[in-house]
Scaffold this motif. Structure first.
Motif, short mmCIF file in Angstrom:
data_model
loop_
_atom_site.label_atom_id
_atom_site.label_comp_id
_atom_site.label_asym_id
_atom_site.label_seq_id
_atom_site.Cartn_x
_atom_site.Cartn_y
_atom_site.Cartn_z
N ASP A 1 -9.65 -10.82 -4.71
CA ASP A 1 -8.35 -11.54 -4.82
C ASP A 1 -7.85 -11.97 -3.76
OD1 ASP A 1 -7.86 -8.98 -4.12
OD2 ASP A 1 -6.09 -8.79 -5.28
N HIS A 2 -8.70 -12.33 -2.56
CA HIS A 2 -8.22 -12.57 -1.40
C HIS A 2 -7.96 -14.24 -1.48
CE1 HIS A 2 -7.88 -13.33 2.82
NE2 HIS A 2 -8.20 -12.11 3.13
N PRO A 3 -6.81 -14.54 -0.84
CA PRO A 3 -6.47 -16.05 -0.79
C PRO A 3 -7.70 -16.76 -0.28
CG PRO A 3 -4.66 -14.83 -0.18
CD PRO A 3 -5.80 -13.91 -0.42
N GLN A 4 -8.14 -16.36 0.75
CA GLN A 4 -9.27 -17.27 1.26
C GLN A 4 -10.45 -17.43 0.28
OE1 GLN A 4 -11.16 -15.39 4.60
NE2 GLN A 4 -12.67 -16.82 4.89
N LEU A 5 -10.88 -16.68 -0.38
CA LEU A 5 -11.88 -16.85 -1.43
C LEU A 5 -11.30 -17.74 -2.71
CD1 LEU A 5 -14.61 -16.22 -3.05
CD2 LEU A 5 -13.46 -14.33 -4.34
N LEU A 6 -9.87 -17.45 -3.08
CA LEU A 6 -9.58 -18.35 -4.19
C LEU A 6 -9.35 -19.62 -3.87
CD1 LEU A 6 -7.03 -15.66 -5.56
CD2 LEU A 6 -9.52 -16.13 -6.22
N THR A 7 -8.94 -19.91 -2.46
CA THR A 7 -8.79 -21.30 -2.04
C THR A 7 -10.17 -22.18 -1.83
OG1 THR A 7 -6.75 -20.73 -0.66
CG2 THR A 7 -8.17 -22.68 -0.14
N PHE A 8 -11.24 -21.30 -1.46
CA PHE A 8 -12.43 -22.08 -1.57
C PHE A 8 -13.06 -22.25 -2.96
CE2 PHE A 8 -17.24 -20.82 -2.11
CZ PHE A 8 -17.45 -22.03 -1.38
N LEU A 9 -12.85 -21.35 -3.85
CA LEU A 9 -13.48 -21.63 -4.88
C LEU A 9 -12.53 -22.74 -5.92
CD1 LEU A 9 -13.64 -17.97 -6.67
CD2 LEU A 9 -15.54 -19.67 -5.67
N ARG A 10 -11.03 -22.95 -5.38
CA ARG A 10 -10.35 -24.11 -6.28
C ARG A 10 -10.89 -25.38 -5.73
NH1 ARG A 10 -6.10 -20.59 -5.23
NH2 ARG A 10 -5.11 -19.69 -7.18
N GLN A 11 -11.24 -25.36 -4.10
CA GLN A 11 -11.67 -26.52 -3.63
C GLN A 11 -13.17 -27.10 -4.30
OE1 GLN A 11 -11.70 -25.45 0.59
NE2 GLN A 11 -9.80 -26.15 0.73
N LEU A 12 -13.89 -26.06 -4.67
CA LEU A 12 -15.15 -26.51 -5.24
C LEU A 12 -14.82 -27.26 -6.69
CD1 LEU A 12 -17.50 -23.35 -5.08
CD2 LEU A 12 -17.62 -25.53 -3.66
N CYS A 13 -13.86 -26.89 -7.32
CA CYS A 13 -13.66 -27.49 -8.68
C CYS A 13 -12.73 -28.71 -8.67
CB CYS A 13 -13.02 -26.50 -9.43
SG CYS A 13 -13.99 -24.65 -9.95
#
Length: 489
Positions: free
Chosen positions: A475-487
């Protein structure tokens, strides 16, 4: 006469290795040279032009004969080892490991099987990388209970001077084995301390079992998806890994029965509770059916039980239901203490354990008594039970946060975990038609994130893109930011 025929076959194999024919390669044909070489050699195996035990030409010899680079030959041989058609013997070369090809390895389908991704990435195991370890198999040190572990290590270092002369007991530290026997007897099944062999963690245990019970060319059944290192280890031993689909409802028992009848496996590895990577557990009914099939088709069951302490009480136990007649139980302390201690265990029948012990001593004599003493002091300390209960609570909370966080970026679990450290989740359809798990993992690494893509855990080609997420980090913001950018379109 039979000996003479065997000598003639060996001589024929040697002649083929020394006078290898040119493999028909169409350089303008769609598909790479590696695919063509793999398909050609597979066809020779299927046609019995190459028999089990035949030595393949050296990499240089094959390259020279066919006018291709040694890199192409190495990749082709590695692919054939991955498929189970060849085995590699250090210092000796490559040998044909199987004669009868299962349907998935026939030349007509072999081009469709992707290269396996090597999951033995140092960054995933070293613990020293600065990347966010979303795909790792360890937890933050403070989740384990640092004080208890450090106190146990300090206590273990006060080893009596007379214990510094030898290598330690070949079976492992006697006090730890006795404690394990007592605990298992109280909670799961009766066992004697001399039926327990201590190892350098669970992977070492798997290696000893494969060394003891299999030979190159044997079939080994595994869960698909399943533990990534185990798949690589099976191939390293020259065995053929055959996957049995596992999902939210457990194992595909009909497929298991069919494969067991066709391939006559020597053994099967099973994560009964909190399976890695899905986090699911087998029902008691499925465990009974599995034991019945092992009995019917005469193969061993290796129960990977390293998550047992993190699971709810009352979950199915193959070892308890079978009494170690046909089941070998593997345990570990990496998930409740720390992976640094590297202490695992094998529980086996009194008839099998001496051979496992012999192989352990051949491969590395004994295991570290200091590590085993540290584990003993940790698990017998008063705070240990409270520490494990607290860890389970942290994992439960982390798992719910992970599922919610991944849902916010459009990812859903491929199976609802019953507990443990992992959530495997992905997209119903890929964000981009050209993407795959490895490509996304490479992009993530450039962004300082370690991911474990589905390719690590599967024998078959993945139908969708998903990743195994460690609930302590997902649930780390770094991961979630990366995944949102992919989409983003």
């Amino acid at each position: 006469m039979e000996a003479g025929n065997g000598q003639q076959e060996n001589a024929s194999g040697a002649a083929r290795a020394s006078a290898w024919p040119v493999v028909p390669i169409e350089r303008q044909r769609k598909g790479g040279l590696v695919d063509q070489i793999v398909a050609a050699i597979s066809a020779m195996v299927a046609a019995r032009e190459l028999r089990v035990g035949t030595k393949m030409p050296s990499v240089r010899q094959f390259a020279k004969c066919n006018g291709i680079s040694t890199f192409t030959v190495v990749e082709s041989y590695d692919r054939l080892v991955t498929l189970g058609l060849l085995s590699s013997r250090r210092g000796s070369g490559y040998f044909v490991a199987r004669q009868d090809l299962p349907a998935t390895l026939l030349p007509s389908t072999i081009h469709a099987i992707p290269n396996a991704i090597d999951a033995l990435t140092p960054d995933l195991y070293s613990g020293v990388s600065e990347a966010l370890p979303v795909g790792a198999g360890w937890l933050p040190p403070d989740w384990y209970g640092e004080d208890t572990i450090l106190d146990a290590v300090r206590h273990a270092m006060r080893i009596p001077a007379n214990r510094l002369r030898g290598y330690g007991h070949p079976l492992g530290f006697p006090s730890l084995r006795q404690h394990l026997a007592t605990t298992l007897g109280d909670e799961l099944f009766p066992i004697e301390a001399d039926q327990i062999l201590l190892t350098h963690g669970a992977t070492h245990a798997f290696d000893l079992i494969l060394r003891t019970l299999t030979k190159p060319g044997d079939t080994v059944l595994v869960e698909d998806p399943g533990y990534s290192n185990l798949l690589s280890l099976i191939r390293h031993h020259g065995c053929i890994a055959v996957g049995i689909a596992r999902g939210e409802q457990g194992l595909d028992m009909e497929a298991l029965a069919k494969q067991a009848a066709q391939t006559q496996p020597k053994l099967m590895f099973v994560n009964t509770v909190l399976q890695n990577p899905l986090g699911t557990s087998l029902s008691v009914a499925q465990a009974h059916r599995l034991l019945g099939l092992a009995e019917q088709f005469d193969f061993w069951l290796v129960e990977d039980d390293i998550y047992r302490e993190l699971a709810p009480r009352g979950e199915a136990s193959l070892a308890a239901m079978d009494g170690l007649r046909r089941v070998i139980r593997v345990g570990s302390f990496s998930k409740t203490l720390s992976p640094v201690l590297r202490v695992g265990s094998i529980c086996a029948s009194a008839s099998l354990l001496p051979e496992l012990l012999r192989v352990k001593m051949l491969a590395g004599l004994t295991t570290s008594e200091i590590n085993e003493r540290a584990v003993y002091h940790a698990i017998t300390a008063r705070p240990y039970k409270r520490m494990v209960d607290k860890l389970i609570g942290q994992l439960d909370a982390g798992r719910e946060r992970t599922i919610d966080a991944l849902a916010s970026v459009g990812m859903t679990p491929i199976a609802r975990p019953r507990g443990g450290m992992f959530v495997s989740a992905g997209w119903p359809t890929a964000p981009d038609a050209e993407w795959n798990g490895k490509l996304i993992a490479d992009l993530a690494l450039k962004s300082g994130i370690l991911l474990s893509p589905c390719d690590f855990f599967l024998l078959r080609a993945p139908e969708t893109i998903w990743f195994r997420y460690n609930v302590a980090y997902a649930d780390h913001p770094q991961l979630l930011t990366f995944l949102r950018q992919l989409c983003r379109p």
